[in-house]
Scaffold this active site. Structure first.
Site: not given
Ligand code: GLY
Length: 286
Positions: A156, A184-187, A206-207, A209
């Site tokens: 990210t 899919r939606v991450g953080d 970052t990382g 999610g």
């Protein structure tokens, strides 16, 4: 009101770097931090600085955001991004978008539009068309490296800045995780999870999610600042929360407190960062 000493920090993702790309990644971070710094030095707005820095990161094919984004399970790019201003709590985000060269710019348009905080998928594309935002061929964002690889990756990009008016802002952008399911939606675009700013601080994560979302990690870190933690300590205790058997994840965070002090921490082997403070004091770290 001016007279505050600006500061800025960017990251290009947490995770192992197994090839010899670390120097180039650090240079990429430096170019991004300098793009934001120039705006801050001229007395420019913190949101403009954050957006400019994240655009440089998105345009760098080494990083998993914008051009160079990782591919989902259908071999397509779907990207997430968010931008937020601390003092006003204004925020804009886009999720699972395709065919957008700079998702952070579209997130900024959502923020400025003001009707909603997040637009996803086709709705985000429709909005882009309605506001005359340029689209690109989705294929043009795919670089050879991503086309070839078949290994999971977390990456990210993000920027946190503090301007001469004492304003904080944050931006985060990502291609997400390799081989993710479509939709899919991450953080990163979720306010409070991968991206958060208020009067006390601003943070970009970052990382992994799925882990960061469950912990509301960016908001947690800013709450540590609110409760009196120093920036460095707030970053460290936030990242330590990832060490939880219930969630299994790792990552990193960058943040700035309401005095412009910088903190960052990671639970991974690497997280290239560049920060600039004081009299244009540029620091690279990984
Ligand atoms: N932290 C980026 C993602 O999981 O999508």
């Amino acid at each position: 009101m001016t007279g505050f000493q600006p500061s800025i920090i960017v990251h290009s993702g947490a995770g192992p770097i197994k090839d010899d790309s670390l120097p180039a990644r650090l240079e990429g971070c430096k170019a991004a931090a300098l793009a934001g710094w120039e705006i801050l030095q001229d007395g420019g707005a913190v949101l403009d600085a954050v957006e400019a820095a994240v655009i440089v990161l998105e345009d760098n094919p080494l990083f998993n955001a914008g051009t160079g984004s990782t591919l989902n399970s259908l071999g397509r790019v779907e990207m997430d991004a968010a931008i937020m201003e601390g003092r006003t709590l204004r925020a804009g985000a886009v999720a699972a978008v395709s065919g957008i060269r700079n998702p952070i710019k579209l997130a900024r348009r959502v923020l400025e539009d003001g009707r909603h905080v997040m637009l996803a998928g086709d709705g985000a594309s429709l909005f882009a068309r309605q506001v005359g935002f340029p689209e690109c061929a989705p294929q043009s964002l795919i670089v050879d490296r991503e086309q070839r690889r078949w290994d999971s990756k977390h990456g990210t990009v993000g920027c946190v800045a503090y301007d001469a008016h004492g304003m904080l802002a944050v931006g985060t952008s990502t291609g997400g995780i390799f081989n993710k399911l479509p939709g899919r939606v991450g953080d990163s675009p979720l306010i409070g999870c991968g991206t958060y700013a208020d009067d006390y601080g601003a943070a970009s994560c970052t990382g992994h999610g799925e882990a960061i979302i469950r912990l509301l990690l960016a908001k947690c870190a800013v709450d540590y600042l609110k409760n009196g933690s120093e920036a460095k300590i707030a970053a460290e205790i936030a990242v330590a929360r990832l060490d939880d058997d219930r969630i299994v994840g790792n990552g990193g965070i960058i943040l700035i407190d309401r005095c412009g002090k910088i903190g960052y921490a990671r639970s991974t082997t690497h997280m290239p960062v560049c920060y600039i403070t004081g009299a244009a004091n540029v620091v690279l770290a990984s």
